[in-house]
Write an enzyme that holds these catalytic residues in place. Structure first.
Site, mmCIF file in Angstrom:
data_model
loop_
_atom_site.group_PDB
_atom_site.id
_atom_site.type_symbol
_atom_site.label_atom_id
_atom_site.label_comp_id
_atom_site.label_asym_id
_atom_site.label_seq_id
_atom_site.Cartn_x
_atom_site.Cartn_y
_atom_site.Cartn_z
ATOM 1 C CE LYS A 84 -3.788 -1.699 2.846
ATOM 2 N NZ LYS A 84 -4.963 -1.528 1.803
ATOM 3 N NE ARG A 138 -10.862 -9.740 -1.819
ATOM 4 C CZ ARG A 138 -11.277 -8.835 -2.373
ATOM 5 N NH1 ARG A 138 -11.675 -9.161 -3.771
ATOM 6 N NH2 ARG A 138 -11.252 -7.738 -2.182
HETATM 7 N N1 BES Z 1 -8.017 -3.741 4.541
HETATM 8 C C1 BES Z 1 -8.223 -3.315 3.424
HETATM 9 C C2 BES Z 1 -9.633 -2.527 2.972
HETATM 10 C C3 BES Z 1 -9.608 -1.355 3.782
HETATM 11 C C4 BES Z 1 -9.454 -0.229 3.264
HETATM 12 C C5 BES Z 1 -10.078 -1.367 5.131
HETATM 13 C C6 BES Z 1 -9.531 1.170 3.764
HETATM 14 C C7 BES Z 1 -10.461 -0.048 5.603
HETATM 15 C C8 BES Z 1 -9.999 1.088 5.213
HETATM 16 C C9 BES Z 1 -8.139 -4.648 2.269
HETATM 17 O O1 BES Z 1 -7.522 -5.593 2.611
HETATM 18 C C10 BES Z 1 -7.600 -4.180 0.924
HETATM 19 O O2 BES Z 1 -6.713 -3.848 0.856
HETATM 20 N N2 BES Z 1 -8.377 -4.041 -0.029
HETATM 21 C C11 BES Z 1 -8.247 -3.695 -1.382
HETATM 22 C C12 BES Z 1 -8.884 -4.687 -2.132
HETATM 23 C C13 BES Z 1 -8.028 -4.461 -3.759
HETATM 24 C C14 BES Z 1 -6.827 -4.895 -3.858
HETATM 25 C C15 BES Z 1 -9.079 -5.450 -4.486
HETATM 26 C C16 BES Z 1 -8.776 -2.158 -1.502
HETATM 27 O O3 BES Z 1 -9.823 -2.107 -1.246
HETATM 28 O O4 BES Z 1 -8.063 -1.500 -2.124
HETATM 29 MN MN MN Z 2 -5.485 -5.337 2.146
#
Ligand code: BES
Ligand code: MN
Ligand code: ZN
Length: 489
Positions: A266, A340
């Site tokens: 990230k 997931r």
């Molecule tokens: N933990 C994150 C989602 C999240 C984002 C929670 C902001 C709380 C605040 C999750 O694991 C994630 O990174 N999701 C990605 C999915 C994508 C790579 C398909 C996302 O939401 O960008």
């Molecule tokens: Mn994630």
């Protein structure tokens, strides 16, 4: 661990009210006609209450809001809060009134006059929820909370009504603490230890370690954690308060103690918020604590998948293909879509082992749900209209926002790949829905199921009606009520 402030209910007592140090709160009907004791207090304060009630500020208040008189003459209190609340207030309004009192609560405590107000217990609940603060790491602690006394017409009845609510408040605060903890403290091991401590409340708690998970074939979950120094774990919490052979209801939580994204790392900006990525597991833990504290007559099993998503020489790569416990193969096209993968294995395990009557999972699963619903509503995805309707009704009653989102096989096209049975992301379109479709593949058609995406509501950017800035504990109250409505008589 933060426990709710202790709240004592006493009979209405004029001498105690005028002599009380700390703060005094008067819960008053909107018509501004105070009851006998409030009128006596007003005379002691040389009419200051009457003048305030005749002013524009009082007229402009909504039910549950308050105005404050500082250093009043004639009584011992350092401040008097005038809280507007109709006799026929809703639960939400009564809790807001309590929240106004709880937010202002300081070291010296508060004495609340709630004469003529039937919802004294709900006011107490608002005080308990909103007086929370997370100051474990502040060297100069400023958040000490004094004693809370609520004077009510029937103090015994109010105390009886509040007792189960106090169990709920404790569950909510337990969840908030877990979500607020930084990831160097709340490691997978520390999280599991805190859950195991709940054995003292009568819960059965098992901690499955990596060799056990390997044996079960949970390669989807283990792949996520393999780049971390913290070992992956699944914790199973059972509350058996119901009839012996009754199939339990299952709660499943995503417990990513920190989500760097892994090799699909990230951006730095805001990454510190990913300490909350165990929010789903936190809610499951809070609900289990509440059920145990109030000795609920129901069988519920809570399962959490605890992992840390880190980049490392051993970390999972984009393009890796893993086999889930169910047997389906998954192409991991983005290591940041890790929740997931964890849930796929825990959901499957929950069904194989417990044959649950129904199942709800909670997860801070997608950023896309924040784009869709902001921080006001959690996203609810379901294969069962009855269960999801009951869930939305419970959320409404508790004042926790929830909104049903669509599902459908057409979205499955987005998570097809030539290399495996399924891939772990479907790109940007309908990002929350494709995540839900992914989970659904690991839920049996005959199990009523809801997935709740709490990414937007677990840790909103500012304070909410019932919580200061930080973790809200969203969902503990809703799930506790749903379990009560649906499964207890
Ligand atoms: N933990 C994150 C989602 C999240 C984002 C929670 C902001 C709380 C605040 C999750 O694991 C994630 O990174 N999701 C990605 C999915 C994508 C790579 C398909 C996302 O939401 O960008
Ligand atoms: Mn994630
Ligand atoms: Zn995540």
């Amino acid at each position: 661990m933060t426990t709710p402030v202790t709240i004592a209910f006493t009979a209405v007592d004029f001498e105690a009210l005028t002599g009380a140090g700390g703060r005094v709160a008067l819960v008053l009907a909107p018509d501004g006609r105070p009851g006998a004791v409030a009128r006596r207090l007003d005379r002691a304060m040389r009419g200051a209450v009457t003048r305030a009630l005749e002013g524009k500020a009082w007229a402009g208040l909504k039910p549950g809001q308050a105005l404050e008189l500082a250093y009043p003459a004639g009584i011992a209190a350092e401040a008097v809060q005038l809280v507007k609340l109709p006799k026929k207030a809703s639960v939400a309004e009564a809790r807001k009134a309590g929240a106004a009192i709880g937010k202002a609560l300081g070291e010296a405590g508060v004495t609340v006059l709630a004469a003529g107000q039937p919802k004294a217990a709900e006011i107490a609940m608002g005080v308990a929820l909103r007086s929370y603060s997370f100051n474990a790491y502040l060297t100069e602690k400023s958040g000490e909370k004094g004693a809370v006394t609520i004077m009510a017409d029937k103090p015994g009845d109010a105390a009886d009504a509040y007792a189960p609510m106090a169990a709920v408040a404790e569950g909510v605060l337990f969840t908030r603490d877990l979500v607020n903890e930084p990831a160097n403290v709340l490691t997978t091991t520390d999280f599991a230890r805190r859950l195991a401590e709940m054995k003292a409340l009568g819960l059965e708690v098992e901690v499955l370690d990596e060799p056990a998970l390997e044996k079960l074939g949970m390669r989807a979950l283990l792949g996520v954690g393999q780049g971390s120094e913290s070992p992956s774990k699944v914790v199973v919490m059972q509350w058996r308060g119901g009839a012996k052979g009754d199939a339990p209801f299952a709660l499943v939580g995503k417990g990513v103690v920190f989500d760097t994204g892994g090799i699909s790392i990230k951006p730095a900006l805001g990454m510190e918020e990913m300490t909350m990525d165990m929010g789903g597991a936190g809610v499951v833990a809070g609900v289990m604590r509440t059920l145990a504290l109030r000795k609920a007559k129901v069988n519920v099993v809570g399962l959490v998948g605890l992992v840390e998503n880190m980049p490392d020489g051993r970390a999972q790569r984009p393009g890796d293909i893993v086999r889930s416990m169910k047997g389906d193969t998954i192409e991991v096209v983005n290591t940041d879509a890790e929740g997931r993968l964890v849930l796929a294995d825990v959901l499957w395990y929950a069904q194989e082992r417990f044959k649950p009557a129904g199942m709800i999972n909670l997860a801070t699963l997608t950023g896309a749900i924040i784009i869709a619903l902001g921080h006001e509503n959690a996203g609810v995805f379901s294969n069962d209209d009855k269960l999801s309707a009951a869930l939305l009704k419970a959320a409404e009653a508790e004042g926790e926002g929830a909104w049903r989102m669509p599902m459908g096989p057409a979205y499955d096209e987005l998570i097809k790949t030539r290399l495996a049975d399924i891939k772990n992301t479907g790109g940007r379109p309908a990002g929350s829905i494709t995540a839900a479709q992914f989970l659904r593949r690991f839920v049996r058609d005959d199990v009523p199921w809801c997935h709740i995406d709490i990414a937007g509501v677990a840790l909103p950017p500012g304070e909410t009606a019932m919580a200061p800035k930080g973790a809200t504990g969203w969902g503990v109250m809703t799930l506790n009520r749903l379990i009560g409505d649906m499964l207890e008589d």
